[in-house]
Motif scaffolding. Structure first.
Motif, PDB file in Angstrom:
ATOM      1  N   GLU A 103     -28.538  93.610  33.020  1.00  0.00           N
ATOM      2  CA  GLU A 103     -28.234  92.404  32.258  1.00  0.00           C
ATOM      3  C   GLU A 103     -26.791  92.382  31.769  1.00  0.00           C
ATOM      4  OE1 GLU A 103     -31.178  91.929  29.215  1.00  0.00           O
ATOM      5  OE2 GLU A 103     -32.785  91.464  30.655  1.00  0.00           O
ATOM      6  N   GLN A 104     -26.194  93.554  31.637  1.00  0.00           N
ATOM      7  CA  GLN A 104     -24.789  93.621  31.235  1.00  0.00           C
ATOM      8  C   GLN A 104     -23.835  93.553  32.418  1.00  0.00           C
ATOM      9  OE1 GLN A 104     -24.180  97.060  28.680  1.00  0.00           O
ATOM     10  NE2 GLN A 104     -26.113  96.665  27.607  1.00  0.00           N
ATOM     11  N   GLY A 105     -24.390  93.387  33.620  1.00  0.00           N
ATOM     12  CA  GLY A 105     -23.548  93.284  34.813  1.00  0.00           C
ATOM     13  C   GLY A 105     -23.007  94.606  35.295  1.00  0.00           C
ATOM     14  N   GLU A 106     -23.676  95.691  34.935  1.00  0.00           N
ATOM     15  CA  GLU A 106     -23.180  97.023  35.297  1.00  0.00           C
ATOM     16  C   GLU A 106     -24.004  97.679  36.393  1.00  0.00           C
ATOM     17  OE1 GLU A 106     -23.350  99.135  31.644  1.00  0.00           O
ATOM     18  OE2 GLU A 106     -21.702  98.007  30.699  1.00  0.00           O
ATOM     19  N   ARG A 107     -25.050  97.006  36.869  1.00  0.00           N
ATOM     20  CA  ARG A 107     -25.924  97.593  37.884  1.00  0.00           C
ATOM     21  C   ARG A 107     -26.233  96.570  38.965  1.00  0.00           C
ATOM     22  NH1 ARG A 107     -31.157  98.055  39.583  1.00  0.00           N
ATOM     23  NH2 ARG A 107     -31.976 100.148  40.041  1.00  0.00           N
ATOM     24  N   LYS A 108     -26.197  97.000  40.216  1.00  0.00           N
ATOM     25  CA  LYS A 108     -26.570  96.131  41.322  1.00  0.00           C
ATOM     26  C   LYS A 108     -28.084  96.117  41.489  1.00  0.00           C
ATOM     27  CE  LYS A 108     -22.401  96.579  44.192  1.00  0.00           C
ATOM     28  NZ  LYS A 108     -21.882  96.991  45.518  1.00  0.00           N
ATOM     29  N   LEU A 109     -28.573  95.062  42.136  1.00  0.00           N
ATOM     30  CA  LEU A 109     -29.990  94.964  42.483  1.00  0.00           C
ATOM     31  C   LEU A 109     -30.129  94.945  43.990  1.00  0.00           C
ATOM     32  CD1 LEU A 109     -31.767  92.248  40.286  1.00  0.00           C
ATOM     33  CD2 LEU A 109     -32.269  94.671  40.383  1.00  0.00           C
ATOM     34  N   ASN A 110     -31.095  95.688  44.513  1.00  0.00           N
ATOM     35  CA  ASN A 110     -31.388  95.526  45.929  1.00  0.00           C
ATOM     36  C   ASN A 110     -32.413  94.399  46.089  1.00  0.00           C
ATOM     37  OD1 ASN A 110     -34.036  96.607  45.548  1.00  0.00           O
ATOM     38  ND2 ASN A 110     -33.201  98.693  45.717  1.00  0.00           N
ATOM     39  N   VAL A 111     -32.625  93.964  47.320  1.00  0.00           N
ATOM     40  CA  VAL A 111     -33.475  92.793  47.564  1.00  0.00           C
ATOM     41  C   VAL A 111     -34.903  92.999  47.076  1.00  0.00           C
ATOM     42  CG1 VAL A 111     -34.455  91.297  49.332  1.00  0.00           C
ATOM     43  CG2 VAL A 111     -32.040  91.928  49.442  1.00  0.00           C
ATOM     44  N   PRO A 112     -35.559  94.124  47.385  1.00  0.00           N
ATOM     45  CA  PRO A 112     -36.931  94.286  46.888  1.00  0.00           C
ATOM     46  C   PRO A 112     -37.019  94.226  45.364  1.00  0.00           C
ATOM     47  CG  PRO A 112     -36.475  95.879  48.629  1.00  0.00           C
ATOM     48  CD  PRO A 112     -35.173  95.238  48.281  1.00  0.00           C
ATOM     49  N   GLU A 113     -36.034  94.817  44.663  1.00  0.00           N
ATOM     50  CA  GLU A 113     -36.050  94.761  43.201  1.00  0.00           C
ATOM     51  C   GLU A 113     -35.902  93.334  42.703  1.00  0.00           C
ATOM     52  OE1 GLU A 113     -34.106  99.131  42.035  1.00  0.00           O
ATOM     53  OE2 GLU A 113     -32.814  97.374  42.325  1.00  0.00           O
ATOM     54  N   LEU A 114     -35.013  92.568  43.353  1.00  0.00           N
ATOM     55  CA  LEU A 114     -34.806  91.179  42.944  1.00  0.00           C
ATOM     56  C   LEU A 114     -36.063  90.351  43.172  1.00  0.00           C
ATOM     57  CD1 LEU A 114     -32.991  88.970  41.873  1.00  0.00           C
ATOM     58  CD2 LEU A 114     -32.070  88.659  44.176  1.00  0.00           C
ATOM     59  N   VAL A 115     -36.744  90.571  44.294  1.00  0.00           N
ATOM     60  CA  VAL A 115     -37.987  89.847  44.577  1.00  0.00           C
ATOM     61  C   VAL A 115     -39.031  90.164  43.512  1.00  0.00           C
ATOM     62  CG1 VAL A 115     -39.918  89.650  46.191  1.00  0.00           C
ATOM     63  CG2 VAL A 115     -37.565  89.647  47.054  1.00  0.00           C
ATOM     64  N   GLN A 116     -39.127  91.434  43.137  1.00  0.00           N
ATOM     65  CA  GLN A 116     -40.083  91.830  42.098  1.00  0.00           C
ATOM     66  C   GLN A 116     -39.760  91.158  40.765  1.00  0.00           C
ATOM     67  OE1 GLN A 116     -40.008  96.290  42.397  1.00  0.00           O
ATOM     68  NE2 GLN A 116     -42.223  96.017  42.144  1.00  0.00           N
ATOM     69  N   ILE A 117     -38.511  91.207  40.374  1.00  0.00           N
ATOM     70  CA  ILE A 117     -38.110  90.617  39.094  1.00  0.00           C
ATOM     71  C   ILE A 117     -38.362  89.115  39.095  1.00  0.00           C
ATOM     72  CG2 ILE A 117     -36.063  90.046  37.700  1.00  0.00           C
ATOM     73  CD1 ILE A 117     -35.056  92.880  38.242  1.00  0.00           C
TER      74      ILE A 117
END
Length: 368
Positions: A39-53
């Motif tokens: 949320e602070q813009g310090e971590r990337k998300l991979n596609v599976p994580e983004l789909v889950q969120i």
């Protein structure tokens, strides 16, 4: 999308869902610190994580990955400090505007010629503008049967969302691609029916006067747009005709007929009757204090169709999505996302040349 913007959208969606960072982390099997860094813009998300969120927060993937629409960002940035109700409106407005823009860019929405009018300086100009806009689409002086469709004819598409009875009434922004522009309006579909219509007519005023996201609009300008809206919904000639048709009735009952025929709130109907000098000052005050019940209308055999209750999408926007789905230009999942709960998966039309197996795959993951 940059990490900072993605982080802000995750944070906003999480807060809207009423979840803590720890709650979201548990749901997607990440620790709270990972959510915080995201949320602070310090971590990337991979596609599976983004789909889950996206699934946990009940947001379409496009909410997280689509570029923001500049007009919406401008409106939100330049506006006065927001609170929870306007934030919900802004979220829906940003998403709907992005979808209108995407369909425009793909040539899936019909291009419409826009004629821009000057914002009225007084009530006479407001009435003249309302008359001119009606004439532009050959609309006579009677009640408007489908306001969402009429707005589309003037280049503004509408989505009616669940924003709560205490939520913001609505908003409108301008979106464009290289050659076309359109208005995108979001309406609170949980407020009273007459208020919904007045809100949508007001947002149409912002669109046709070219200030759909004018953060510097003065109170006088808002008053003039309200004046345009009531004259657009209930023109002088049409209201006078209904008023005269019921001349045998008592004045308050005649006012009820005008409210029902033009689907106006009681206060809007009474104010317009006073504007048009069809009732006097004392009657206006008396009627305003005597709010009618549904039974008052039914006693006189007056009723009207509910319009734009949430969820609602204006008809040409809906048709564009369904035709693109039938032609194979949109997947079932994307079509349902664009339709925003107005149509279940089981009621999508049959695709041209689709086999049973094609349809089974299209509906996979949708329980209707």
């Amino acid at each position: 999308m940059d990490k900072a913007l993605l982080g802000r959208r995750v944070a906003q969606a999480r807060e809207d869902a009423g979840l803590t960072q720890a709650d979201l982390g548990r749901a997607v099997e990440l620790d709270r610190s990972a959510i915080s860094r995201l949320e602070q813009g310090e971590r990337k998300l991979n596609v599976p994580e983004l789909v889950q969120i996206a699934g946990v927060l009940e947001r379409p993937l496009s909410y997280f990955v689509a570029d923001p629409v500049p007009a919406v960002v401008s409106r939100r940035t330049d506006a006065a400090p927001t609170h929870a109700t306007t934030q919900r409106l802004d979220l829906e407005l940003e998403q709907f505007a992005a979808d209108v823009q995407a369909l425009l860019r793909r040539g899936l929405l019909p291009a419409r010629e826009r004629i821009e009018y000057r914002t009225p300086r007084d009530h006479i100009e407001a009435e003249h503008a309302a008359t001119a806009v009606r004439a532009q689409i050959a609309l006579e002086t009677g009640p408007i049967d489908d306001l969402g469709q009429v707005c589309e004819e003037l280049g503004m598409y509408t989505f009616s969302a669940h924003l709560g009875t205490n939520g913001a009434d609505g908003g409108c922004v301008e979106v464009e691609d290289e050659t076309n522009a359109a208005g995108a309006a979001v309406l609170n579909g949980d407020i009273a029916a007459g208020r919904r219509r007045m809100t949508l007519a007001h947002e149409l005023g912002h669109w046709v006067f070219g200030d759909a996201y004018d953060s510097e609009a003065t109170n006088d300008a808002e008053t003039m747009i309200n004046s345009f809206a009531i004259h657009f919904l209930a023109p002088r000639a049409g209201v006078s005709k209904v008023w005269n048709e019921y001349r045998a009735w008592e004045p308050r009952d005649r006012a009820l007929a005008v409210a029902a025929k033009f689907r106006l709130s009681w206060s809007a109907a009474v104010n317009q009757l006073r504007n048009l000098d069809l009732i006097n000052f004392d009657q206006h005050g008396s009627f305003r204090e005597d709010e009618p019940t549904p039974g008052d209308y039914l006693r006189l055999e007056l009723n009207w169709r509910e319009e734009c209750a949430a969820p609602y999408l204006s008809p040409a926007f809906t048709a564009a999505i369904l035709n693109a789905y039938v032609d194979g230009q949109l997947t079932a999942a994307r079509s349902l996302e664009l339709l925003r709960g107005t149509l279940p998966a089981t009621e999508l039309p049959t695709r041209a040349g689709a086999s049973i197996e094609d349809l089974r795959r299209s509906f996979a993951g949708h329980d209707g």
